[in-house]
Motif scaffolding. Structure first.
Motif, PDB file in Angstrom:
ATOM      1  N   SER A   1       0.842  -1.204   0.000  1.00  0.00           N
ATOM      2  CA  SER A   1       0.000   0.000   0.000  1.00  0.00           C
ATOM      3  C   SER A   1       0.872   1.246   0.000  1.00  0.00           C
ATOM      4  O   SER A   1       1.539   1.545   0.987  1.00  0.00           O
ATOM      5  N   MET A   2       0.866   1.982  -1.106  1.00  0.00           N
ATOM      6  CA  MET A   2       1.700   3.172  -1.210  1.00  0.00           C
ATOM      7  C   MET A   2       1.242   4.273  -0.253  1.00  0.00           C
ATOM      8  O   MET A   2       2.046   5.037   0.257  1.00  0.00           O
ATOM      9  N   THR A   3      -0.075   4.324   0.001  1.00  0.00           N
ATOM     10  CA  THR A   3      -0.596   5.338   0.913  1.00  0.00           C
ATOM     11  C   THR A   3      -0.049   5.119   2.317  1.00  0.00           C
ATOM     12  O   THR A   3       0.427   6.049   2.974  1.00  0.00           O
ATOM     13  N   ARG A   4      -0.105   3.872   2.789  1.00  0.00           N
ATOM     14  CA  ARG A   4       0.378   3.581   4.136  1.00  0.00           C
ATOM     15  C   ARG A   4       1.891   3.694   4.220  1.00  0.00           C
ATOM     16  O   ARG A   4       2.433   4.150   5.231  1.00  0.00           O
ATOM     17  N   VAL A   5       2.603   3.291   3.176  1.00  0.00           N
ATOM     18  CA  VAL A   5       4.060   3.404   3.183  1.00  0.00           C
ATOM     19  C   VAL A   5       4.473   4.872   3.200  1.00  0.00           C
ATOM     20  O   VAL A   5       5.407   5.267   3.909  1.00  0.00           O
ATOM     21  N   ALA A   6       3.782   5.708   2.421  1.00  0.00           N
ATOM     22  CA  ALA A   6       4.079   7.139   2.417  1.00  0.00           C
ATOM     23  C   ALA A   6       3.850   7.725   3.802  1.00  0.00           C
ATOM     24  O   ALA A   6       4.627   8.554   4.277  1.00  0.00           O
ATOM     25  N   ASP A   7       2.784   7.285   4.472  1.00  0.00           N
ATOM     26  CA  ASP A   7       2.502   7.785   5.812  1.00  0.00           C
ATOM     27  C   ASP A   7       3.564   7.318   6.805  1.00  0.00           C
ATOM     28  O   ASP A   7       4.017   8.096   7.654  1.00  0.00           O
ATOM     29  N   LYS A   8       3.984   6.067   6.711  1.00  0.00           N
ATOM     30  CA  LYS A   8       4.980   5.515   7.641  1.00  0.00           C
ATOM     31  C   LYS A   8       6.343   6.170   7.442  1.00  0.00           C
ATOM     32  O   LYS A   8       7.067   6.417   8.421  1.00  0.00           O
ATOM     33  N   THR A   9       6.723   6.431   6.206  1.00  0.00           N
ATOM     34  CA  THR A   9       8.065   6.955   5.928  1.00  0.00           C
ATOM     35  C   THR A   9       8.128   8.479   5.940  1.00  0.00           C
ATOM     36  O   THR A   9       9.211   9.051   5.894  1.00  0.00           O
ATOM     37  N   GLY A  10       6.947   9.140   5.977  1.00  0.00           N
ATOM     38  CA  GLY A  10       6.929  10.592   6.028  1.00  0.00           C
ATOM     39  C   GLY A  10       7.233  11.258   4.701  1.00  0.00           C
ATOM     40  O   GLY A  10       7.668  12.414   4.678  1.00  0.00           O
ATOM     41  N   LEU A  11       6.998  10.549   3.588  1.00  0.00           N
ATOM     42  CA  LEU A  11       7.266  11.109   2.266  1.00  0.00           C
ATOM     43  C   LEU A  11       5.961  11.379   1.531  1.00  0.00           C
ATOM     44  O   LEU A  11       4.961  10.695   1.757  1.00  0.00           O
ATOM     45  N   GLU A  12       5.977  12.373   0.648  1.00  0.00           N
ATOM     46  CA  GLU A  12       4.849  12.571  -0.249  1.00  0.00           C
ATOM     47  C   GLU A  12       4.839  11.434  -1.270  1.00  0.00           C
ATOM     48  O   GLU A  12       5.881  10.872  -1.611  1.00  0.00           O
ATOM     49  N   ARG A  13       3.643  11.100  -1.761  1.00  0.00           N
ATOM     50  CA  ARG A  13       3.538   9.956  -2.675  1.00  0.00           C
ATOM     51  C   ARG A  13       4.394  10.137  -3.930  1.00  0.00           C
ATOM     52  O   ARG A  13       5.007   9.187  -4.417  1.00  0.00           O
ATOM     53  N   THR A  14       4.431  11.367  -4.458  1.00  0.00           N
ATOM     54  CA  THR A  14       5.233  11.586  -5.663  1.00  0.00           C
ATOM     55  C   THR A  14       6.710  11.339  -5.384  1.00  0.00           C
ATOM     56  O   THR A  14       7.416  10.731  -6.190  1.00  0.00           O
ATOM     57  N   HIS A  15       7.196  11.799  -4.230  1.00  0.00           N
ATOM     58  CA  HIS A  15       8.582  11.558  -3.866  1.00  0.00           C
ATOM     59  C   HIS A  15       8.825  10.077  -3.631  1.00  0.00           C
ATOM     60  O   HIS A  15       9.883   9.549  -3.981  1.00  0.00           O
ATOM     61  N   LEU A  16       7.830   9.399  -3.016  1.00  0.00           N
ATOM     62  CA  LEU A  16       7.977   7.975  -2.732  1.00  0.00           C
ATOM     63  C   LEU A  16       8.072   7.175  -4.032  1.00  0.00           C
ATOM     64  O   LEU A  16       8.952   6.313  -4.183  1.00  0.00           O
ATOM     65  N   TYR A  17       7.184   7.450  -4.985  1.00  0.00           N
ATOM     66  CA  TYR A  17       7.237   6.745  -6.274  1.00  0.00           C
ATOM     67  C   TYR A  17       8.584   6.988  -6.963  1.00  0.00           C
ATOM     68  O   TYR A  17       9.198   6.069  -7.512  1.00  0.00           O
ATOM     69  N   ARG A  18       9.028   8.257  -6.939  1.00  0.00           N
ATOM     70  CA  ARG A  18      10.289   8.599  -7.596  1.00  0.00           C
ATOM     71  C   ARG A  18      11.465   7.879  -6.927  1.00  0.00           C
ATOM     72  O   ARG A  18      12.365   7.369  -7.599  1.00  0.00           O
ATOM     73  N   LYS A  19      11.426   7.785  -5.607  1.00  0.00           N
ATOM     74  CA  LYS A  19      12.515   7.139  -4.877  1.00  0.00           C
ATOM     75  C   LYS A  19      12.532   5.642  -5.140  1.00  0.00           C
ATOM     76  O   LYS A  19      13.608   5.046  -5.342  1.00  0.00           O
ATOM     77  N   LEU A  20      11.372   5.004  -5.143  1.00  0.00           N
ATOM     78  CA  LEU A  20      11.317   3.568  -5.401  1.00  0.00           C
ATOM     79  C   LEU A  20      11.796   3.240  -6.810  1.00  0.00           C
ATOM     80  O   LEU A  20      12.502   2.245  -7.028  1.00  0.00           O
ATOM     81  N   LYS A  21      11.428   4.085  -7.768  1.00  0.00           N
ATOM     82  CA  LYS A  21      11.890   3.877  -9.135  1.00  0.00           C
ATOM     83  C   LYS A  21      13.400   4.021  -9.214  1.00  0.00           C
ATOM     84  O   LYS A  21      14.074   3.233  -9.889  1.00  0.00           O
ATOM     85  N   GLN A  22      13.941   5.027  -8.505  1.00  0.00           N
ATOM     86  CA  GLN A  22      15.392   5.245  -8.504  1.00  0.00           C
ATOM     87  C   GLN A  22      16.128   4.050  -7.906  1.00  0.00           C
ATOM     88  O   GLN A  22      17.210   3.676  -8.369  1.00  0.00           O
ATOM     89  N   LEU A  23      15.525   3.413  -6.879  1.00  0.00           N
ATOM     90  CA  LEU A  23      16.164   2.276  -6.220  1.00  0.00           C
ATOM     91  C   LEU A  23      15.927   0.962  -6.953  1.00  0.00           C
ATOM     92  O   LEU A  23      16.446  -0.073  -6.545  1.00  0.00           O
ATOM     93  N   GLY A  24      15.123   0.987  -8.031  1.00  0.00           N
ATOM     94  CA  GLY A  24      14.877  -0.226  -8.802  1.00  0.00           C
ATOM     95  C   GLY A  24      13.862  -1.158  -8.161  1.00  0.00           C
ATOM     96  O   GLY A  24      13.881  -2.361  -8.416  1.00  0.00           O
ATOM     97  N   ILE A  25      12.971  -0.623  -7.320  1.00  0.00           N
ATOM     98  CA  ILE A  25      11.949  -1.433  -6.659  1.00  0.00           C
ATOM     99  C   ILE A  25      10.685  -1.417  -7.513  1.00  0.00           C
ATOM    100  O   ILE A  25      10.145  -0.360  -7.807  1.00  0.00           O
ATOM    101  N   ASP A  26      10.208  -2.591  -7.908  1.00  0.00           N
ATOM    102  CA  ASP A  26       9.050  -2.713  -8.792  1.00  0.00           C
ATOM    103  C   ASP A  26       7.770  -2.547  -7.977  1.00  0.00           C
ATOM    104  O   ASP A  26       7.343  -3.469  -7.285  1.00  0.00           O
ATOM    105  N   VAL A  27       7.179  -1.370  -8.026  1.00  0.00           N
ATOM    106  CA  VAL A  27       5.965  -1.097  -7.251  1.00  0.00           C
ATOM    107  C   VAL A  27       4.769  -1.845  -7.829  1.00  0.00           C
ATOM    108  O   VAL A  27       3.939  -2.387  -7.101  1.00  0.00           O
ATOM    109  N   ASN A  28       4.643  -1.890  -9.160  1.00  0.00           N
ATOM    110  CA  ASN A  28       3.494  -2.539  -9.790  1.00  0.00           C
ATOM    111  C   ASN A  28       3.427  -4.019  -9.441  1.00  0.00           C
ATOM    112  O   ASN A  28       2.368  -4.579  -9.181  1.00  0.00           O
ATOM    113  N   ARG A  29       4.601  -4.649  -9.402  1.00  0.00           N
ATOM    114  CA  ARG A  29       4.614  -6.070  -9.091  1.00  0.00           C
ATOM    115  C   ARG A  29       4.124  -6.315  -7.671  1.00  0.00           C
ATOM    116  O   ARG A  29       3.416  -7.264  -7.393  1.00  0.00           O
ATOM    117  N   ARG A  30       4.481  -5.426  -6.767  1.00  0.00           N
ATOM    118  CA  ARG A  30       4.098  -5.609  -5.374  1.00  0.00           C
ATOM    119  C   ARG A  30       2.620  -5.294  -5.152  1.00  0.00           C
ATOM    120  O   ARG A  30       2.006  -5.818  -4.232  1.00  0.00           O
TER     121      ARG A  30
END
Length: 252
Positions: free
Chosen positions: A215-244
């Motif tokens: 859940s990107m909403t809950r992860v954004a809340d837990k990590t204190g990041l905005e969703r746009t920053h969170l998506y950008r960071k996960l993409k930069q780290l090579g983490i496949d969000v769609n698969r999860r």
């Protein structure tokens, strides 16, 4: 890592500066006008402020004067503008700004100004702490206690209870593997800082994604990041969000 407040009424500039500073490891707070900047300053004093001069409600120089007159200018402030005159820049510096960046701001100049500003803030903080330190009867700060020799410290340490393992020493957090290379868990410590930080952040976000079932909403809340920053960071780290985020296939 520093807390940096970016105040600018142009959303494109806010997002660009936020992305650059976030990639450098800083925590970034955004404000689009003086009112939001006041709230951010009151809620949590930033280590540095990037303040635009021309804003729709109150201009940056007036906000700088306000902070200075109220004793709130306790952090370094860097002014930004694409239309300010030399007189405006001089006035901002006289009030208390430590630097002035002319738009468009180049990456190198931004990072250099931020680094210099943070260093200036650290020096001011050290001087303030020294001034507030209690003095002895000689008028000098009290001397630090003499270090205890390692052998005496070991002898003075309480023995572990039978059948239990002694607690790890603070200086042994970095473990040595068979190759003799220092590591923290699975992260090798002999690699460049950026790569080590990416390795840690990958483990960090993988953990929260697993805990929150993708859940990107809950992860954004837990990590204190905005969703746009969170998506950008996960993409930069090579983490496949769609698969999860896809539910597991179920048999009929």
């Amino acid at each position: 890592m520093a807390k940096i407040l970016v105040v600018d009424d142009e959303i494109g500039i806010r997002e660009l500066l936020s992305e650059i500073l976030y990639d450098e490891g800083h925590t970034v707070e955004l404000a689009e006008n003086a009112a939001q900047a006041r709230e951010a300053r009151q809620a949590d004093r930033p280590d540095l402020v990037l303040l635009d001069i021309w804003m729709p409600d109150i201009d940056g120089v007036s906000l700088l004067k306000e902070w200075s007159s109220q004793g709130l200018l306790t952090m370094p402030v860097i002014m930004m503008s694409g239309h300010a005159t030399i007189d405006t820049a001089v006035e901002a510096t006289r009030i208390g700004a430590i630097n002035f960046l002319e738009k468009p701001i180049t990456l190198q100049r931004l990072l250099s100004a931020v680094q210099a500003g943070l260093q200036a803030g650290e020096r001011s903080q050290r001087l303030a702490q020294q001034a507030a330190a209690p003095l002895t009867t000689t008028g000098l700060p009290p001397a630090a206690p003499a270090p205890v020799p390692a052998a005496e410290a070991t002898a003075a340490a309480p023995a572990a209870a039978p059948g239990t393992e002694p607690a790890p020493r603070a200086d042994s957090v970095a473990l040595s593997g068979e190759s003799g290379e220092a590591a923290l868990g699975s992260i090798a410590l002999n690699q460049p800082l950026r790569e080590a930080r990416d390795a840690f952040e990958r483990i960090y976000f993988e953990h929260h994604l697993a805990c929150e079932n993708g859940s990107m909403t809950r992860v954004a809340d837990k990590t204190g990041l905005e969703r746009t920053h969170l998506y950008r960071k996960l993409k930069q780290l090579g983490i496949d969000v769609n698969r999860r985020s896809r539910p597991a296939n179920r048999g009929n």
